[in-house]
Design a protein around this motif. Structure first.
Motif, PDB file in Angstrom:
ATOM      1  N   PHE A  67       1.019  -1.200  -0.109  1.00 55.65           N
ATOM      2  CA  PHE A  67       0.139  -0.042   0.279  1.00 55.65           C
ATOM      3  C   PHE A  67       1.418   0.712   0.007  1.00 55.65           C
ATOM      4  O   PHE A  67       0.411   2.268  -0.836  1.00 55.65           O
ATOM      5  CB  PHE A  67      -0.855   0.004   1.244  1.00 55.65           C
ATOM      6  N   ARG A  68       1.977   1.010   1.149  1.00 62.42           N
ATOM      7  CA  ARG A  68       2.755   2.524   0.808  1.00 62.42           C
ATOM      8  C   ARG A  68       3.690   2.750  -0.117  1.00 62.42           C
ATOM      9  O   ARG A  68       4.938   2.641   0.243  1.00 62.42           O
ATOM     10  CB  ARG A  68       3.198   2.342   2.576  1.00 62.42           C
ATOM     11  N   SER A  69       4.184   1.386  -1.150  1.00 65.06           N
ATOM     12  CA  SER A  69       5.269   1.301  -1.928  1.00 65.06           C
ATOM     13  C   SER A  69       5.521   3.106  -2.782  1.00 65.06           C
ATOM     14  O   SER A  69       5.399   3.695  -3.058  1.00 65.06           O
ATOM     15  CB  SER A  69       5.426   0.555  -2.729  1.00 65.06           C
ATOM     16  N   PRO A 124      -3.219  -7.370  -0.488  1.00 63.30           N
ATOM     17  CA  PRO A 124      -2.439  -7.783   0.581  1.00 63.30           C
ATOM     18  C   PRO A 124      -3.868  -7.879   1.307  1.00 63.30           C
ATOM     19  O   PRO A 124      -4.801  -7.497   1.205  1.00 63.30           O
ATOM     20  CB  PRO A 124      -1.343  -6.597   1.154  1.00 63.30           C
ATOM     21  N   ILE A 125      -3.116  -8.215   2.445  1.00 67.51           N
ATOM     22  CA  ILE A 125      -3.968  -8.669   3.961  1.00 67.51           C
ATOM     23  C   ILE A 125      -4.562  -7.635   4.999  1.00 67.51           C
ATOM     24  O   ILE A 125      -3.704  -7.203   4.585  1.00 67.51           O
ATOM     25  CB  ILE A 125      -4.177  -9.638   4.883  1.00 67.51           C
ATOM     26  N   MET A 126      -5.473  -6.614   4.495  1.00 60.18           N
ATOM     27  CA  MET A 126      -5.604  -5.579   5.643  1.00 60.18           C
ATOM     28  C   MET A 126      -5.201  -6.175   7.307  1.00 60.18           C
ATOM     29  O   MET A 126      -5.629  -6.708   7.504  1.00 60.18           O
ATOM     30  CB  MET A 126      -6.836  -4.977   5.747  1.00 60.18           C
ATOM     31  N   PRO A 127      -4.591  -4.884   7.841  1.00 60.22           N
ATOM     32  CA  PRO A 127      -4.357  -5.135   9.453  1.00 60.22           C
ATOM     33  C   PRO A 127      -5.195  -4.623  10.044  1.00 60.22           C
ATOM     34  O   PRO A 127      -6.321  -4.434  10.079  1.00 60.22           O
ATOM     35  CB  PRO A 127      -3.225  -3.426   9.478  1.00 60.22           C
ATOM     36  N   GLY A 128      -5.053  -6.105  11.266  1.00 65.01           N
ATOM     37  CA  GLY A 128      -6.445  -5.723  12.319  1.00 65.01           C
ATOM     38  C   GLY A 128      -7.265  -7.327  11.805  1.00 65.01           C
ATOM     39  O   GLY A 128      -7.029  -7.900  10.718  1.00 65.01           O
ATOM     40  N   ARG A 129      -8.620  -7.443  12.695  1.00 68.91           N
ATOM     41  CA  ARG A 129      -8.767  -8.074  12.414  1.00 68.91           C
ATOM     42  C   ARG A 129     -10.196  -7.779  11.773  1.00 68.91           C
ATOM     43  O   ARG A 129     -11.057  -6.371  11.706  1.00 68.91           O
ATOM     44  CB  ARG A 129      -9.826  -9.027  13.827  1.00 68.91           C
ATOM     45  N   LEU A 132     -12.877  -5.159   9.620  1.00 71.47           N
ATOM     46  CA  LEU A 132     -12.097  -3.808   8.686  1.00 71.47           C
ATOM     47  C   LEU A 132     -10.635  -4.284   8.051  1.00 71.47           C
ATOM     48  O   LEU A 132     -10.320  -3.308   7.178  1.00 71.47           O
ATOM     49  CB  LEU A 132     -12.373  -2.695   9.654  1.00 71.47           C
ATOM     50  N   GLY A 133     -10.479  -5.780   9.328  1.00 75.34           N
ATOM     51  CA  GLY A 133      -9.338  -5.963   8.825  1.00 75.34           C
ATOM     52  C   GLY A 133      -9.603  -7.380   8.034  1.00 75.34           C
ATOM     53  O   GLY A 133     -11.181  -7.455   7.443  1.00 75.34           O
ATOM     54  N   GLY A 134      -8.144  -8.035   7.754  1.00 79.10           N
ATOM     55  CA  GLY A 134      -8.423  -9.740   6.878  1.00 79.10           C
ATOM     56  C   GLY A 134      -8.316  -9.358   6.096  1.00 79.10           C
ATOM     57  O   GLY A 134      -8.137  -7.973   4.733  1.00 79.10           O
ATOM     58  N   SER A 135      -9.380  -9.949   5.084  1.00 80.19           N
ATOM     59  CA  SER A 135      -9.296  -9.901   3.315  1.00 80.19           C
ATOM     60  C   SER A 135     -10.464  -9.448   2.796  1.00 80.19           C
ATOM     61  O   SER A 135     -10.927  -8.448   3.372  1.00 80.19           O
ATOM     62  CB  SER A 135     -10.362 -11.801   3.344  1.00 80.19           C
ATOM     63  N   ILE A 136      -9.431  -8.107   2.532  1.00 81.33           N
ATOM     64  CA  ILE A 136     -10.540  -7.240   1.655  1.00 81.33           C
ATOM     65  C   ILE A 136     -11.587  -7.562   0.677  1.00 81.33           C
ATOM     66  O   ILE A 136     -11.966  -8.637  -0.117  1.00 81.33           O
ATOM     67  CB  ILE A 136     -10.209  -6.459   0.455  1.00 81.33           C
ATOM     68  N   LEU A 137     -13.372  -7.399   1.979  1.00 85.96           N
ATOM     69  CA  LEU A 137     -14.610  -8.264   1.057  1.00 85.96           C
ATOM     70  C   LEU A 137     -14.677  -7.849  -0.415  1.00 85.96           C
ATOM     71  O   LEU A 137     -14.867  -7.995  -1.455  1.00 85.96           O
ATOM     72  CB  LEU A 137     -15.336  -8.484   1.610  1.00 85.96           C
ATOM     73  N   SER A 138     -15.050  -6.003  -0.395  1.00 88.19           N
ATOM     74  CA  SER A 138     -15.152  -5.471  -2.018  1.00 88.19           C
ATOM     75  C   SER A 138     -13.807  -5.195  -2.649  1.00 88.19           C
ATOM     76  O   SER A 138     -13.316  -4.420  -2.670  1.00 88.19           O
ATOM     77  CB  SER A 138     -15.549  -4.251  -1.833  1.00 88.19           C
ATOM     78  N   HIS A 139     -13.316  -6.935  -3.146  1.00 85.30           N
ATOM     79  CA  HIS A 139     -11.626  -5.966  -3.402  1.00 85.30           C
ATOM     80  C   HIS A 139     -11.826  -6.076  -5.480  1.00 85.30           C
ATOM     81  O   HIS A 139     -10.678  -5.246  -5.920  1.00 85.30           O
ATOM     82  CB  HIS A 139     -11.217  -7.656  -4.359  1.00 85.30           C
ATOM     83  N   VAL A 195      -8.378   2.034   3.108  1.00 86.16           N
ATOM     84  CA  VAL A 195      -7.336   1.646   1.659  1.00 86.16           C
ATOM     85  C   VAL A 195      -7.171   3.439   1.501  1.00 86.16           C
ATOM     86  O   VAL A 195      -5.783   3.226   0.969  1.00 86.16           O
ATOM     87  CB  VAL A 195      -8.731   0.327   0.416  1.00 86.16           C
ATOM     88  N   LEU A 196      -7.783   4.142   1.347  1.00 83.70           N
ATOM     89  CA  LEU A 196      -7.721   5.345   1.307  1.00 83.70           C
ATOM     90  C   LEU A 196      -6.520   5.759   2.090  1.00 83.70           C
ATOM     91  O   LEU A 196      -5.569   7.117   1.421  1.00 83.70           O
ATOM     92  CB  LEU A 196      -8.637   6.180   1.170  1.00 83.70           C
ATOM     93  N   LEU A 197      -6.207   5.372   3.184  1.00 86.47           N
ATOM     94  CA  LEU A 197      -5.196   6.575   4.006  1.00 86.47           C
ATOM     95  C   LEU A 197      -4.457   5.350   3.716  1.00 86.47           C
ATOM     96  O   LEU A 197      -3.207   6.245   3.838  1.00 86.47           O
ATOM     97  CB  LEU A 197      -5.978   6.363   5.596  1.00 86.47           C
ATOM     98  N   ARG A 198      -4.224   4.484   3.678  1.00 90.59           N
ATOM     99  CA  ARG A 198      -2.580   3.518   3.353  1.00 90.59           C
ATOM    100  C   ARG A 198      -2.085   3.591   1.797  1.00 90.59           C
ATOM    101  O   ARG A 198      -0.908   3.550   2.067  1.00 90.59           O
ATOM    102  CB  ARG A 198      -3.196   1.732   4.141  1.00 90.59           C
ATOM    103  N   THR A 199      -3.195   4.148   1.393  1.00 86.89           N
ATOM    104  CA  THR A 199      -2.588   3.607   0.025  1.00 86.89           C
ATOM    105  C   THR A 199      -1.850   5.007  -0.842  1.00 86.89           C
ATOM    106  O   THR A 199      -2.696   5.674  -0.971  1.00 86.89           O
ATOM    107  CB  THR A 199      -3.593   2.725  -0.599  1.00 86.89           C
ATOM    108  N   ARG A 200      -0.937   5.306  -1.480  1.00 85.32           N
ATOM    109  CA  ARG A 200      -0.290   5.741  -1.921  1.00 85.32           C
ATOM    110  C   ARG A 200       0.037   5.316  -3.426  1.00 85.32           C
ATOM    111  O   ARG A 200      -0.646   4.497  -4.308  1.00 85.32           O
ATOM    112  CB  ARG A 200       1.077   6.088  -1.686  1.00 85.32           C
ATOM    113  N   GLY A 201      -0.091   6.238  -3.887  1.00 90.48           N
ATOM    114  CA  GLY A 201      -0.332   6.691  -5.492  1.00 90.48           C
ATOM    115  C   GLY A 201      -1.093   6.482  -6.431  1.00 90.48           C
ATOM    116  O   GLY A 201      -1.361   6.342  -7.841  1.00 90.48           O
TER     117      GLY A 201
END
Length: 724
Positions: free
Chosen positions: A20-22, A305-310, A313-320, A372-378
């Motif tokens: 996400f932050r590459s 990737p797997i979202m941090p946390g449980r 809000l965490g885990g596998s992204i459902l709306s992939h 995703v919006l908060l973590r992802t760059r680019g």
């Protein structure tokens, strides 16, 4: 079937998790977008929002605003911004859709498709085998003889042992009727990690290199032959295209609720779809199915990737799908929405309860997009906007409910509480919370016009469309708009309440789980309907009592929302009935062109269901005793177990332990839990090893029992019992 390989030789691709932050996360290639289109939609939406905000301020600011009035204003601005954008999108979409009606449609005639290798993937999870496998067979027949090389690949994530055995029987039946030039493959995962994203990733990392493109179907998707060929042509013509998304319309509706949804998607869908395609251009979105993907781009850029946390809000992204589209754009691949491509269909939820169950899962997935919006760059701003619209599509419901609640609290305060509007210092006059009633009425009417404008655009589109006029006709089109309007007005408050409950549930940390979608109108018991309708009904009663206490006029103004809430149970019951849907169609309402001229893909799938109506799946206790059948199904079972060297799959270990204690195949089969049965069905080696233990107890096959093992096996008589 013996000796047939259900899966081809593996040709793997690497599909790394995207950081996400590459620091390398930057767009390498800018598409030729017309920026003025995006600016026009943005500026028009902001200007409309600004006008509505100014009017609302004028309504409230007859005197100085109180804290409750400021709160009401802020919530109103948030809500009206969404309404204004939807109106602007529908407006540009209406004109774009009209132009498309008279523009020659692009085809694949001038593009060589013979070298393209395309897999049509069917990710399924505990689905009705008769329904899905009929679609697979119909699709294979549809693409037989088409230019290019096509394969159908069933990607099963089924965890129900009975469904798994039925899938195996269904696949045997498929091989009897499949065309020779369109191979049908089958793989059932042994360990179901990361839900649908894990299912697709398993395919890409094992067989992705065999194919150029993947067309993703849902379990209820249908696409016409020309649509599929045009999708392949669109990829062949543009090497930077990573994904092309169609605008699927609903088909096959029977209940009143499903028919209303189907009519709306057929008439209003092209208008809204053309709007998004017009301004998004090469930076479109992905809705998870009825789309074509360049497999190279998916493997390179969209490993989630797997979202941090449980969870939730965490885990596998459902709306992939939204996230995958955003990552493809980040890597420089174009993502197109082709609203001009007809012939793309899907089935919708048959009842309001089914829609609510599906919405709960989608709500959880869209709330994950905030992280995703908060973590992802680019990410491009257009991709971020797609994610924001997905989030707001669910936050809008609680915001409207808060708006109603705050407005009611303000009115109750004025009616029943003592005025406390004098400041602490000496002042001549109090600050009375009054509003401009005439201006409020004007703003209300303007808001209603913005809300219902897309339906007016849809009606005009239908009246100007040759397809609608020649099939549905003017009267039935107009009658359908009126009928759909009534159903949607009654349903909207109920969905507002249930979506509000879904948002609250997510933020309280409740995971939606993973369950298959209902795809046929089975109906619900009254007890189930009442349980699902409890919250909307109570909310409607509270709002009605409070509004009557304020003023009968205020109660009448709120009635369109409160009536639907109070009558939630009967509305849900009536709209779930097939007879109500049939009646609506008979009297001329809710009829679409697909009802008059059935799409070839849907008709073929419906006809093919008879081939799978009498499947005779194996029974586990019989399978344990039949070594020949075990060998016969070896080619169906995927031998790949994604375990590290010293990992233990607990369900399989428990099945082995139970085999040591059981004294008969019948006893062993009844001892197993569903997860243990699935583990045993997925391990041919263990199934064969366990069969040695019970081979001496194998009963003679009674006369009349066929080779499928479909007949029940009587419990063998025990002669002795081993002590554990």
């Amino acid at each position: 079937m013996s000796g047939y390989r259900a899966r081809p030789t593996e040709f793997p691709l690497t599909m790394p998790d995207q950081a996400f932050r590459s620091k390398r996360a930057r767009v390498r290639h800018r598409p030729e977008s017309k920026m003025w289109r995006k600016l026009m939609v943005l500026v028009a939406s902001l200007l409309l929002t600004g006008w509505a905000a100014r009017e609302m301020y004028g309504v409230l600011a007859v005197s100085s605003l109180t804290l409750l009035e400021w709160t009401l204003l802020v919530i109103f601005v948030l809500n009206i911004s969404w309404v204004c954008f939807a109106f602007v999108n529908a407006t540009v979409g209406f004109f774009a859709a009209l132009i498309s009606l008279y523009r020659p449609r692009q085809d694949h005639a001038d593009i060589d498709l013979t070298k393209a290798r395309t897999v049509i993937a069917f990710p399924i999870y505990n689905e009705t085998v008769e329904h899905v496998f009929a679609t697979v067979l119909a699709t294979a027949r549809l693409m037989s003889g088409a230019p290019g090389r096509f394969e159908c690949f069933i990607l099963s994530d089924t965890t129900d042992p009975d469904v798994a055995l039925t899938e195996e029987a269904g696949y045997r039946e498929l091989q009897k009727s499949a065309p020779g030039d369109v191979t049908i493959r089958y793989r059932r995962r042994t360990i179901n990690t990361d839900r649908k994203t894990g299912n697709i990733r398993d395919f890409v990392t094992r067989w992705g290199g065999r194919y150029d493109y993947m067309i993703v179907y849902d379990a209820d998707s249908y696409m016409e032959r020309e649509t599929i060929l045009n999708l392949v042509a669109g990829m062949e013509a543009a090497p930077r295209n990573g994904l092309i998304q169609t605008i699927p319309q609903l088909v096959g509706a029977k209940t009143l609720f499903a028919r209303a949804q189907q009519f709306a998607s057929a008439l209003y869908g092209p208008v809204l779809g053309h709007g998004i395609a017009w301004w998004a251009q090469k930076e479109g979105n992905f809705w998870g199915h009825n789309a074509i993907i360049r497999i190279q781009s998916l493997a390179e850029a969209a490993g989630l990737p797997i979202m941090p946390g449980r969870a939730p809000l965490g885990g596998s992204i459902l709306s992939h799908d939204f996230v995958e589209a955003a990552l493809l754009r980040r890597a420089g691949w174009n993502v197109e929405i082709r609203a001009d491509l007809a012939g793309s269909y899907e089935e919708g939820p048959p009842t309001m309860i089914d829609l609510v169950v599906r919405d709960r899962r989608w709500c959880q997935g869209n709330m994950q997009h905030m992280a995703v919006l908060l973590r992802t760059r680019g990410l491009t701003w257009t991709s971020r906007f797609h994610l924001i619209t997905g989030i707001f599509s669910y936050l809008a419901s609680p915001l409207w409910l808060i708006f109603i609640t705050v407005g009611m609290a303000l009115s109750l305060q004025n009616t029943f509480m003592l005025p406390t509007y004098f400041a602490d210092g000496a002042v001549l006059f109090p600050t009375w919370p009054v509003i401009d009633s005439e201006r409020a009425l004007s703003l209300f009417l303007a808001t209603m016009a913005l809300l219902f404008a897309p339906k007016v655009y849809g009606l005009l589109y239908g009246l100007l469309s040759r397809e609608w006029i020649s099939t549905t006709g003017v009267f039935r089109t107009a009658a359908g708009v009126f009928t759909e309007l009534v159903v949607s007005v009654l349903s909207a408050p109920i969905l507002m309440a249930t979506q509000t409950g879904a948002v609250i549930s997510v933020f309280l940390g409740r995971d939606s789980g993973w369950s298959p979608q209902a795809r046929s109108e089975g109906g619900y018991r009254l007890q189930t309907i009442l349980r699902h309708s409890l919250f909307p009904t109570l909310l409607g009663v509270v709002l009605t009592v409070s509004s009557i206490a304020i003023s009968p006029i205020y109660a009448a103004w709120l009635a369109p929302a409160t009536i639907g809430l109070i009558l939630s149970a009967p509305i849900t019951h009536v709209t779930s009935k097939r007879s109500a849907g049939t009646l609506a169609a008979t009297v001329g309402g809710l009829v679409t062109p697909a009802d008059i001229v059935t799409p070839t893909s849907f008709a073929g799938a419906t006809a093919a269901q008879s081939s799978f109506a009498a499947l005779k799946p194996d029974r586990l206790q019989y399978l344990i005793l039949d070594r020949d059948r075990q060998l016969d199904r070896d080619g169906l079972v995927d031998p790949y177990w994604p375990l590290r060297q010293y990992d233990v799959h607990e369900p399989l270990a428990m099945a082995r332990a139970r085999a040591e204690r059981a004294t008969s195949a019948y006893e062993f089969a009844t001892m197993l839990k569903p997860k243990e049965k699935m583990a045993l069905l997925n391990s041919t080696r263990d199934l064969q090893a366990i069969s040695f233990k019970f081979s001496s107890l194998r009963p003679r096959k009674p006369a009349g029992v066929d080779q499928s093992g479909a007949a029940s096996i009587s419990r063998p008589k025990r002669t002795h019992r081993h002590r554990g």
